[in-house]
Design a protein around this motif. Sequence first.
Motif, short mmCIF file in Angstrom:
data_model
loop_
_atom_site.label_atom_id
_atom_site.label_comp_id
_atom_site.label_asym_id
_atom_site.label_seq_id
_atom_site.Cartn_x
_atom_site.Cartn_y
_atom_site.Cartn_z
N CYS A 269 0.96 -0.87 0.03
CA CYS A 269 0.20 -0.06 0.02
C CYS A 269 0.93 1.26 0.09
O CYS A 269 2.16 1.23 0.65
CB CYS A 269 -0.83 0.05 1.28
SG CYS A 269 -2.17 -1.30 1.48
N GLY A 461 -9.79 3.57 3.76
CA GLY A 461 -9.66 4.18 2.44
C GLY A 461 -8.39 4.72 2.43
O GLY A 461 -7.53 4.23 1.37
N SER A 464 -5.45 2.47 1.41
CA SER A 464 -5.55 1.51 0.43
C SER A 464 -5.72 2.07 -1.06
O SER A 464 -6.10 1.71 -1.95
CB SER A 464 -6.93 0.55 0.65
OG SER A 464 -7.97 1.48 0.42
N VAL A 465 -4.88 3.29 -0.98
CA VAL A 465 -4.94 4.12 -2.28
C VAL A 465 -4.15 3.29 -3.11
O VAL A 465 -3.00 2.88 -3.13
CB VAL A 465 -4.27 5.43 -2.36
CG1 VAL A 465 -4.03 6.16 -3.52
CG2 VAL A 465 -5.16 6.36 -1.32
N TYR A 510 -9.48 4.31 -4.09
CA TYR A 510 -8.92 3.30 -2.99
C TYR A 510 -9.15 1.92 -3.66
O TYR A 510 -9.64 1.79 -4.94
CB TYR A 510 -10.11 3.36 -1.95
CG TYR A 510 -9.92 4.66 -1.19
CD1 TYR A 510 -8.91 5.63 -1.22
CD2 TYR A 510 -11.32 5.11 -0.43
CE1 TYR A 510 -8.96 6.61 -0.36
CE2 TYR A 510 -11.30 6.40 0.17
CZ TYR A 510 -10.13 7.18 0.10
OH TYR A 510 -10.28 8.26 0.98
N GLU A 513 -12.59 0.38 -5.33
CA GLU A 513 -13.57 1.65 -5.37
C GLU A 513 -13.90 1.65 -6.85
O GLU A 513 -13.27 1.66 -7.56
CB GLU A 513 -12.65 2.93 -4.90
CG GLU A 513 -13.79 3.89 -4.46
CD GLU A 513 -13.10 4.98 -3.53
OE1 GLU A 513 -13.63 5.61 -2.71
OE2 GLU A 513 -12.07 5.29 -3.87
N ARG A 665 -18.08 7.99 -2.51
CA ARG A 665 -17.32 7.77 -1.41
C ARG A 665 -18.04 7.56 0.08
O ARG A 665 -18.85 8.46 0.40
CB ARG A 665 -16.20 8.59 -1.45
CG ARG A 665 -14.96 8.26 -0.34
CD ARG A 665 -13.54 8.78 -0.60
NE ARG A 665 -12.95 8.19 -1.82
CZ ARG A 665 -11.84 8.69 -2.35
NH1 ARG A 665 -11.29 9.83 -2.09
NH2 ARG A 665 -11.30 7.82 -3.11
#
Length: 721
Positions: A269, A461, A464-465, A510, A513, A665
Amino acid sequence: MGSKWRKAKLALCAYLPRTLNNDDYCSLPSSEKLSDAALLSPSNSASMAASRPMSPLSSAHGFRLPRSFSRSASKSSKQICSICLTKMKQGDGHAIFTAECSHSFHFYCIASNVKHGNETCPVCRAKWKEIPMQSPGLDPPLCRAAANPVGFAQNDALMTVVHRLPPPRRDFSRRHVVLLFQAPEPGVFNDDESLDHLPMVAESMNALENPSVRTIEIKTYPEVSVAPRSSSYDNFTVLVHLKAAASAANQNPNRNHASSLPQLYQNPCAPVDLVTVLDISGSMAGTKLALLKRAMGFVIQNLGSNDRLSVIAFSSTARRLFPLRRMSDVGRQQALHAVNSLVANGGTNIAEGLRKGAKVMEDRREKNPVASIILFSDGQDTYTVNGAGANKSQSNYQLLVPLSMHGSDNTGFHVPVHAFGFGADHDASSMHSISEISGGTFSFIENEAVIQDAFAQCIGGLLSVVVQELQVGVECMNPTLCLGPLKAGSYPICVTADGKTGFIDVGDLYADEERDFLVSIKVPAEPFECETSLLKVKCIYRDPLTKEMTTLYSDVVTIQRPEVAGQEVVSIEVDRQRNRFQAAEAMAEARTTAERGDLATAVSILENCRSLLSETISAQSHDRLSIALDAELKEMQERMASRHVYEATGRAYILSGLSSHSWQRATARGDSTDGSSLIQPYQTPSMVEMLTRSRAMLLGSPSTQRLVQPLWSLGSLPKPR
């Protein structure tokens, strides 16, 4: 009021040794109770717990203490400073102050305590006549770190996390720790901890070598797949659907629940620079501040060693507790000490808190790939927006956000502010405006028991980009076509003058996403064509780990054009997203109407929207999003039942919903203690995993038990990612 007193009573009694009668103790007048310093003192708690024989104490309340308590407490009070909890010894170079009540402290500890307005003994609460004052040039010695690092009095019996930590290692620099917390703030915040030689775990290397792990899935759905040649469309809709790659922890659907928790932190991450801007005004005193500290403890524990954290505390003014520091074992311990020392007092100066938070980000010498600010407040800014002569307007709310954080450029938002408004008294309009201006989300925390879960969802979130600086482009593939409106919520859009190309600046995504955008096209009749090519989608983004830019293209979107077509069947995917945009528009219109004082019309707007949505094909097919939208609209109607209800919770609930839909989001809303209010259409698996971890840390489900849970030690948690 009675409920709050019971919570405070439970909080105090929960930490008394079992040899004491908790109910008797809670009924004592404040003059006869032990202070927080005494309650949290290791020497006192140890002597109280170890001595089972009981002897009556000369008190009308029948409060009983072990026989050895007075002797051991008296002896230990002369050996241990009750403020920093380290030993005092004559001749070791540290001045010792003995008060008229006979309790002794390191002089620099008690002088710092007095400097912040505390003129009573931290142990027995006796009012002092002789006050120890520290001269301006007298700094604490550089050979040790105080347990109360920012010089605030420690008065929160709930927060025992510092005293449950393992002893600090003796090999790190004590000089550095003291300078970190006690030195005056520098003019430039370029003292962030270096990122040199950060370790890269094996999983990260594997991810970098396998490009299929880091990508975006692009899907397109035309409104109809077949259209007669003779028909023209002024507003033909194409849905552009994007989904970021799943994180490694979420690629194994067969893993069991117990083993999934540690896996969240073993994945590659992007490291994060996080600044939390926390309201410690007088209204935060008591249980609110205790639960905020607990929530911050959770955040600190779940940041990885490559992530960096800085904390800004604000009331009438703002202060940086410590610069951006990596959350190593030492960094986490120091951060916990700093947060635990916070005391609530003063007014609410949100603008000053954000200014310092932005300055930390602007002045840092090095940058982690991901950067974000978390803002938490339970009140209204009493210095910038609501000052003399100020009226509440959008332009005034913009004054709260430093210019450097306004997301008005074409490169997207770099440091979003995720705002959390707590309780019925916070200014939801200003918090929502702050988040909108900077590109962050606004969450409404109605119940204090949900603070930690709300923070957990947010950092789930942020940690976890997988995609950054994402820009979506749509290009017409036929010279006779022209783009119409692009529906993208709050994301900036741009359409070229000739109407052939459009762009949407999305920014970060994320893991797992999704984003959905509706593109309108003017499609003319095609008397001689059997097929019409509509558009192509292009995605340009940066990988946060490799820093490389990647470009992806979709297939060309086409529709068949027979001479005669049967009944047109609208795509359920397109219909579902139309419903979402229509619901969001109704929410915004109802909110504007309610602000004008016409609640009846606002409720009618929401009711009409519910009626229209119920007739759509997605609603009639029992689509989950349509069901969720209807329930949300109904909840908003109920929160507009009266002006009082709307002012207390309705406005914040609606604005949080608008924030969620406009950015696609997840945000926190409602007051449910079981977390159901956090279940949103936009939740990602990483958010859910972090929420699961948060609830696992809370040990008990009843809200009264959650308020008095002792915090964890460093050794009790699985290793961070």
